[in-house]
Write a protein that holds these residues in place. Structure first.
Motif, PDB file in Angstrom:
ATOM      1  N   ALA A  34      77.700 -23.119  67.186  1.00 58.60           N
ATOM      2  CA  ALA A  34      76.564 -23.716  66.467  1.00 58.60           C
ATOM      3  C   ALA A  34      76.696 -23.477  64.965  1.00 58.60           C
ATOM      4  N   LEU A  35      77.146 -22.273  64.588  1.00 55.88           N
ATOM      5  CA  LEU A  35      77.299 -21.969  63.161  1.00 55.88           C
ATOM      6  C   LEU A  35      78.399 -22.831  62.547  1.00 55.88           C
ATOM      7  N   GLN A  36      79.470 -23.037  63.304  1.00 54.57           N
ATOM      8  CA  GLN A  36      80.583 -23.826  62.771  1.00 54.57           C
ATOM      9  C   GLN A  36      80.222 -25.308  62.662  1.00 54.57           C
ATOM     10  N   SER A  37      79.541 -25.819  63.655  1.00 53.41           N
ATOM     11  CA  SER A  37      79.230 -27.253  63.634  1.00 53.41           C
ATOM     12  C   SER A  37      78.023 -27.536  62.740  1.00 53.41           C
ATOM     13  N   GLY A  38      77.130 -26.538  62.657  1.00 50.37           N
ATOM     14  CA  GLY A  38      75.908 -26.751  61.881  1.00 50.37           C
ATOM     15  C   GLY A  38      74.979 -27.761  62.528  1.00 50.37           C
ATOM     16  N   LYS A  39      75.280 -28.145  63.768  1.00 51.35           N
ATOM     17  CA  LYS A  39      74.484 -29.204  64.404  1.00 51.35           C
ATOM     18  C   LYS A  39      73.772 -28.733  65.662  1.00 51.35           C
ATOM     19  N   ASP A  40      74.489 -27.939  66.486  1.00 55.37           N
ATOM     20  CA  ASP A  40      73.914 -27.578  67.781  1.00 55.37           C
ATOM     21  C   ASP A  40      72.614 -26.803  67.614  1.00 55.37           C
ATOM     22  N   SER A  41      71.686 -27.006  68.517  1.00 52.32           N
ATOM     23  CA  SER A  41      70.456 -26.229  68.512  1.00 52.32           C
ATOM     24  C   SER A  41      70.604 -25.068  69.484  1.00 52.32           C
ATOM     25  N   ALA A  42      69.893 -23.990  69.194  1.00 52.29           N
ATOM     26  CA  ALA A  42      69.929 -22.850  70.104  1.00 52.29           C
ATOM     27  C   ALA A  42      69.138 -23.209  71.363  1.00 52.29           C
ATOM     28  N   ASP A  43      69.635 -22.742  72.491  1.00 57.76           N
ATOM     29  CA  ASP A  43      68.942 -23.019  73.750  1.00 57.76           C
ATOM     30  C   ASP A  43      68.363 -21.688  74.228  1.00 57.76           C
ATOM     31  N   VAL A  44      67.278 -21.301  73.597  1.00 57.70           N
ATOM     32  CA  VAL A  44      66.721 -19.970  73.845  1.00 57.70           C
ATOM     33  C   VAL A  44      65.746 -20.020  75.027  1.00 57.70           C
ATOM     34  N   PRO A  45      65.892 -19.122  75.988  1.00 58.64           N
ATOM     35  CA  PRO A  45      64.928 -19.092  77.103  1.00 58.64           C
ATOM     36  C   PRO A  45      63.624 -18.421  76.670  1.00 58.64           C
ATOM     37  N   CYS A  46      62.872 -19.107  75.820  1.00 58.08           N
ATOM     38  CA  CYS A  46      61.664 -18.509  75.218  1.00 58.08           C
ATOM     39  C   CYS A  46      60.566 -18.269  76.246  1.00 58.08           C
ATOM     40  N   GLY A  47      60.522 -19.086  77.309  1.00 57.29           N
ATOM     41  CA  GLY A  47      59.407 -18.966  78.241  1.00 57.29           C
ATOM     42  C   GLY A  47      58.105 -19.259  77.517  1.00 57.29           C
ATOM     43  N   SER A  48      57.118 -18.393  77.710  1.00 59.67           N
ATOM     44  CA  SER A  48      55.819 -18.642  77.073  1.00 59.67           C
ATOM     45  C   SER A  48      55.723 -18.034  75.674  1.00 59.67           C
ATOM     46  N   CYS A  49      56.787 -17.388  75.213  1.00 53.95           N
ATOM     47  CA  CYS A  49      56.743 -16.775  73.874  1.00 53.95           C
ATOM     48  C   CYS A  49      56.666 -17.842  72.794  1.00 53.95           C
ATOM     49  N   ARG A  50      55.812 -17.639  71.807  1.00 52.13           N
ATOM     50  CA  ARG A  50      55.742 -18.510  70.628  1.00 52.13           C
ATOM     51  C   ARG A  50      55.824 -17.634  69.379  1.00 52.13           C
ATOM     52  N   GLY A  51      56.505 -16.523  69.515  1.00 51.59           N
ATOM     53  CA  GLY A  51      56.552 -15.516  68.446  1.00 51.59           C
ATOM     54  C   GLY A  51      56.938 -16.069  67.092  1.00 51.59           C
ATOM     55  N   CYS A  52      57.970 -16.929  67.067  1.00 48.77           N
ATOM     56  CA  CYS A  52      58.411 -17.362  65.731  1.00 48.77           C
ATOM     57  C   CYS A  52      57.483 -18.401  65.124  1.00 48.77           C
ATOM     58  N   CYS A  53      56.551 -18.925  65.882  1.00 50.45           N
ATOM     59  CA  CYS A  53      55.558 -19.856  65.311  1.00 50.45           C
ATOM     60  C   CYS A  53      54.366 -19.079  64.740  1.00 50.45           C
ATOM     61  N   ARG A  54      54.361 -17.759  64.938  1.00 48.90           N
ATOM     62  CA  ARG A  54      53.217 -16.938  64.495  1.00 48.90           C
ATOM     63  C   ARG A  54      53.690 -15.742  63.686  1.00 48.90           C
ATOM     64  N   SER A  55      54.791 -15.913  62.962  1.00 50.96           N
ATOM     65  CA  SER A  55      55.400 -14.741  62.310  1.00 50.96           C
ATOM     66  C   SER A  55      55.588 -14.906  60.819  1.00 50.96           C
ATOM     67  N   SER A  56      54.651 -15.564  60.173  1.00 51.93           N
ATOM     68  CA  SER A  56      54.650 -15.654  58.702  1.00 51.93           C
ATOM     69  C   SER A  56      55.979 -16.139  58.153  1.00 51.93           C
ATOM     70  N   PRO A  87      66.642 -10.148  57.124  1.00 49.91           N
ATOM     71  CA  PRO A  87      67.288  -9.619  58.336  1.00 49.91           C
ATOM     72  C   PRO A  87      68.007 -10.681  59.164  1.00 49.91           C
ATOM     73  N   VAL A  88      67.366 -11.831  59.379  1.00 46.19           N
ATOM     74  CA  VAL A  88      68.008 -12.819  60.258  1.00 46.19           C
ATOM     75  C   VAL A  88      69.297 -13.339  59.636  1.00 46.19           C
ATOM     76  N   GLN A  89      69.307 -13.471  58.317  1.00 46.09           N
ATOM     77  CA  GLN A  89      70.518 -13.965  57.652  1.00 46.09           C
ATOM     78  C   GLN A  89      71.622 -12.921  57.709  1.00 46.09           C
ATOM     79  N   LEU A  90      71.257 -11.648  57.589  1.00 46.28           N
ATOM     80  CA  LEU A  90      72.272 -10.593  57.688  1.00 46.28           C
ATOM     81  C   LEU A  90      72.866 -10.571  59.099  1.00 46.28           C
ATOM     82  N   ALA A  91      72.009 -10.766  60.081  1.00 46.62           N
ATOM     83  CA  ALA A  91      72.495 -10.784  61.472  1.00 46.62           C
ATOM     84  C   ALA A  91      73.475 -11.941  61.680  1.00 46.62           C
ATOM     85  N   VAL A  92      73.179 -13.076  61.077  1.00 45.23           N
ATOM     86  CA  VAL A  92      74.079 -14.237  61.204  1.00 45.23           C
ATOM     87  C   VAL A  92      75.424 -13.933  60.516  1.00 45.23           C
ATOM     88  N   VAL A  93      75.360 -13.291  59.357  1.00 43.84           N
ATOM     89  CA  VAL A  93      76.607 -12.924  58.672  1.00 43.84           C
ATOM     90  C   VAL A  93      77.448 -12.012  59.561  1.00 43.84           C
TER      91      VAL A  93
END
Ligand code: SF4
Ligand code: SF4
Length: 224
Positions: free
Chosen positions: A32-54, A183-189
């Protein structure tokens, strides 16, 4: 997505959510990082954490369908990016304004940033999430548990974590501003450079810390 991903179960007395095989996740993330196109297929279930995290959501100018779905008043120019790139903010409780009754009201047209976000990268690298502003994400990250089905899977996880620790412990060896502070960008690096780190720290052939850092800087400049 394998059906067992996202399954909640108890391991050694702890409730965990299965994140999938580590190597499989790593291959998918690298692709996904190399293509810059693919979307992550995260098994979020009922979590909406990233929609409520400022979080400020970046939307590119070519995401016309997405931009049309969001009221103009909620978008503002993205600092430091060319004209047309916009950000969407959040309300005083850290919620994305597109989150309505606990669901994304523009799910089919949601921004690429939302499609790409995969909080398993924190569990993979060991980078900490800010518990204060992003408590829901931090909670989910603590629950993720990778499987190690394929050959070398746990060894790959060890190397990714060691590469991350190297980045965190040797910031002083990198030019100012070269390593992201988010943090998320450092993790990607860390995911981008772990192969290089593995090669330069192979048993009996460990390069100096300065040489490893220099090689990482070069690789990142070339968009490894
Ligand atoms: S915090 Fe993680 S699990 Fe929760 S919605 Fe975001 S990406 Fe999915
Ligand atoms: S646009 Fe939708 S998916 Fe993205 S943060 Fe907002 S509510 Fe969540």
């Amino acid at each position: 997505m394998p059906c067992e991903q996202g399954k909640r179960e108890t391991r050694e007395g702890l409730v965990v959510v299965r994140a999938g095989d580590f190597s499989e996740w790593l291959r998918g993330t690298e692709a996904a990082l190399q293509s810059g196109k693919d979307s992550a297929d995260v098994p979020c279930g009922s979590c909406r954490g990233c929609c409520r995290s400022s979080m400020f959501i970046h939307i590119k100018p070519e995401e016309t369908q997405t931009i049309q779905r969001i009221p103009r008043a909620l978008l503002f120019p993205a600092p430091g990016l060319p004209k047309g790139h916009v950000l969407m903010g959040y309300d005083d409780q850290g919620r994305c304004p597109m989150l309505v009754d606990g669901e994304c009201s523009i799910y089919k047209d949601r921004p690429q940033t939302c499609r790409d976000y995969d909080c398993r990268v924190f569990a993979a690298t060991g980078v900490a999430v800010d518990d204060w502003t992003q408590g829901e994400i931090a909670g989910r990250v603590k629950e993720w548990a990778f499987d190690y089905d394929s050959e070398g899977s746990s060894e790959e996880h060890r190397i990714v974590r060691e590469a991350t620790a190297f980045l965190q412990e040797h910031r002083d060896l990198f030019p100012p501003g070269r390593l992201p502070s988010y943090p998320v960008q450092l993790a990607v690096v860390a995911v981008m450079v772990y192969r290089l780190f593995a090669n330069m720290t192979a048993k009996g052939h460990r390069a100096s810390d300065a040489d490893i850092a220099q090689a990482m800087v070069s690789a990142l400049s070339e968009g490894c």
